[in-house]
Scaffold this motif. Sequence first.
Motif, PDB file in Angstrom:
ATOM      1  N   UNK A  61       4.439  15.100  12.598  1.00  0.00           N
ATOM      2  CA  UNK A  61       3.021  15.362  12.320  1.00  0.00           C
ATOM      3  C   UNK A  61       2.215  14.169  12.826  1.00  0.00           C
ATOM      4  N   UNK A  62       1.367  14.413  13.812  1.00  0.00           N
ATOM      5  CA  UNK A  62       0.560  13.349  14.425  1.00  0.00           C
ATOM      6  C   UNK A  62      -0.886  13.441  13.938  1.00  0.00           C
ATOM      7  N   UNK A  63      -1.501  12.297  13.720  1.00  0.00           N
ATOM      8  CA  UNK A  63      -2.879  12.283  13.224  1.00  0.00           C
ATOM      9  C   UNK A  63      -3.590  11.044  13.747  1.00  0.00           C
ATOM     10  N   UNK A  64      -4.915  11.132  13.809  1.00  0.00           N
ATOM     11  CA  UNK A  64      -5.731  10.002  14.239  1.00  0.00           C
ATOM     12  C   UNK A  64      -5.675   8.884  13.202  1.00  0.00           C
ATOM     13  N   UNK A  65      -5.571   7.661  13.685  1.00  0.00           N
ATOM     14  CA  UNK A  65      -5.545   6.499  12.804  1.00  0.00           C
ATOM     15  C   UNK A  65      -6.790   5.671  13.085  1.00  0.00           C
ATOM     16  N   UNK A  66      -7.752   5.770  12.188  1.00  0.00           N
ATOM     17  CA  UNK A  66      -9.024   5.070  12.395  1.00  0.00           C
ATOM     18  C   UNK A  66      -8.879   3.560  12.290  1.00  0.00           C
ATOM     19  N   UNK A  67      -7.829   3.111  11.617  1.00  0.00           N
ATOM     20  CA  UNK A  67      -7.653   1.673  11.467  1.00  0.00           C
ATOM     21  C   UNK A  67      -7.184   1.021  12.759  1.00  0.00           C
ATOM     22  N   UNK A  68      -6.373   1.759  13.530  1.00  0.00           N
ATOM     23  CA  UNK A  68      -5.850   1.209  14.783  1.00  0.00           C
ATOM     24  C   UNK A  68      -6.610   1.715  16.002  1.00  0.00           C
ATOM     25  N   UNK A  69      -7.378   2.788  15.831  1.00  0.00           N
ATOM     26  CA  UNK A  69      -8.061   3.393  16.955  1.00  0.00           C
ATOM     27  C   UNK A  69      -7.154   4.278  17.798  1.00  0.00           C
ATOM     28  N   UNK A  70      -5.928   4.480  17.361  1.00  0.00           N
ATOM     29  CA  UNK A  70      -4.980   5.322  18.081  1.00  0.00           C
ATOM     30  C   UNK A  70      -4.491   6.465  17.213  1.00  0.00           C
ATOM     31  N   UNK A  71      -3.231   6.843  17.387  1.00  0.00           N
ATOM     32  CA  UNK A  71      -2.636   7.897  16.580  1.00  0.00           C
ATOM     33  C   UNK A  71      -1.395   7.360  15.875  1.00  0.00           C
ATOM     34  N   UNK A  72      -1.063   7.999  14.770  1.00  0.00           N
ATOM     35  CA  UNK A  72       0.152   7.687  14.018  1.00  0.00           C
ATOM     36  C   UNK A  72       0.880   8.986  13.753  1.00  0.00           C
ATOM     37  N   UNK A  73       2.105   8.896  13.287  1.00  0.00           N
ATOM     38  CA  UNK A  73       2.861  10.106  13.000  1.00  0.00           C
ATOM     39  C   UNK A  73       3.788   9.890  11.817  1.00  0.00           C
TER      40      UNK A  73
ATOM     41  N   UNK B 257       0.847  -1.184   0.000  1.00  0.00           N
ATOM     42  CA  UNK B 257       0.000   0.000   0.000  1.00  0.00           C
ATOM     43  C   UNK B 257       0.889   1.242   0.000  1.00  0.00           C
ATOM     44  N   UNK B 258       0.676   2.109  -0.987  1.00  0.00           N
ATOM     45  CA  UNK B 258       1.474   3.335  -1.071  1.00  0.00           C
ATOM     46  C   UNK B 258       0.805   4.492  -0.349  1.00  0.00           C
ATOM     47  N   UNK B 259      -0.491   4.632  -0.515  1.00  0.00           N
ATOM     48  CA  UNK B 259      -1.176   5.790   0.060  1.00  0.00           C
ATOM     49  C   UNK B 259      -2.670   5.533   0.126  1.00  0.00           C
ATOM     50  N   UNK B 260      -3.318   6.301   1.006  1.00  0.00           N
ATOM     51  CA  UNK B 260      -4.758   6.193   1.186  1.00  0.00           C
ATOM     52  C   UNK B 260      -5.313   7.573   1.497  1.00  0.00           C
ATOM     53  N   UNK B 261      -6.489   7.858   0.998  1.00  0.00           N
ATOM     54  CA  UNK B 261      -7.128   9.151   1.306  1.00  0.00           C
ATOM     55  C   UNK B 261      -7.616   9.197   2.749  1.00  0.00           C
ATOM     56  N   UNK B 262      -7.499   8.080   3.480  1.00  0.00           N
ATOM     57  CA  UNK B 262      -7.781   8.111   4.921  1.00  0.00           C
ATOM     58  C   UNK B 262      -6.754   8.952   5.662  1.00  0.00           C
ATOM     59  N   UNK B 263      -5.541   8.992   5.133  1.00  0.00           N
ATOM     60  CA  UNK B 263      -4.435   9.648   5.828  1.00  0.00           C
ATOM     61  C   UNK B 263      -3.792  10.673   4.904  1.00  0.00           C
ATOM     62  N   UNK B 264      -4.230  11.911   4.989  1.00  0.00           N
ATOM     63  CA  UNK B 264      -3.683  12.955   4.127  1.00  0.00           C
ATOM     64  C   UNK B 264      -3.086  14.121   4.919  1.00  0.00           C
ATOM     65  N   UNK B 265      -3.168  14.061   6.247  1.00  0.00           N
ATOM     66  CA  UNK B 265      -2.723  15.184   7.071  1.00  0.00           C
ATOM     67  C   UNK B 265      -1.258  15.505   6.826  1.00  0.00           C
ATOM     68  N   UNK B 266      -0.399  14.494   6.839  1.00  0.00           N
ATOM     69  CA  UNK B 266       1.037  14.746   6.685  1.00  0.00           C
ATOM     70  C   UNK B 266       1.368  15.228   5.277  1.00  0.00           C
TER      71      UNK B 266
END
Length: 234
Positions: free
Chosen positions: A213-225, A41-50
């Motif tokens: 850059x930290x953002x919510x990760x809906x897949x894990x229920x936590x945060x990613x950066x 997986x290269x990218x997803x529109x779920x995670x665009x903050x960074x």
Amino acid sequence: MIARFEELDWQQTRMGELTLRRRADPATDELIYEVKLKDEYLMSSLFTVAEEELATLGLAAAEGIHLDVLVGGLGLGYTAATALHDERVRRLDVIDALTAVIGWHERELLPVSAELVGDARTTLVHDDFFAVMRRTPEPEDTPYDVILLDVDHSPHHTLDPSHADLYTAAGLASLARHLTDRGVFALWSDDPPDAEFMSLLSSVFDDRAAHVVTFDNRLTGGTSSNTVYVATRR
């Protein structure tokens, strides 16, 4: 009616099988766009903050009322689209090595495609960003005020072995030749800030910073950066 899952495009590229797909989130019905290269997986529109912060932070470091900007890596288009929100941007060149990706936006398959291709400031260029950075600029070439790069996972985890030389002192010095005297280079990375790479940036640029850059990760229920490096010539 849009199907729950659609493969919008599949193409064989020099780097392997490239797939663009769209799916509906079963909980929210939100349309999510995903890109895969081979099985990765290269990218997803779920995670665009960074990706958006790459443009925001890079442009925030730039001086001047008129900015010429180069984006390396088109992808889903969020970095380039965010750059266009800055009214100082008068020219936005976006280089991608894959004609398929450029074609997605020209066919307006992605959420920000119409915004990108409909803006007269935008030029989508099929080329190898890394090869372009190796070239000595011609006298008639206009240098860029800002170069934003989002292609590889990190300086140590490249999509293609040919990219690795950019993340050396010589490679960064070659890239800097394409910048104005007070130009800015900003880089997205999936890894935490790397002290070795920061040292390399210091050997070429006068100022440098690593923004987490930290953002919510809906897949894990936590945060990613992710990390956005910003380096400036003074």
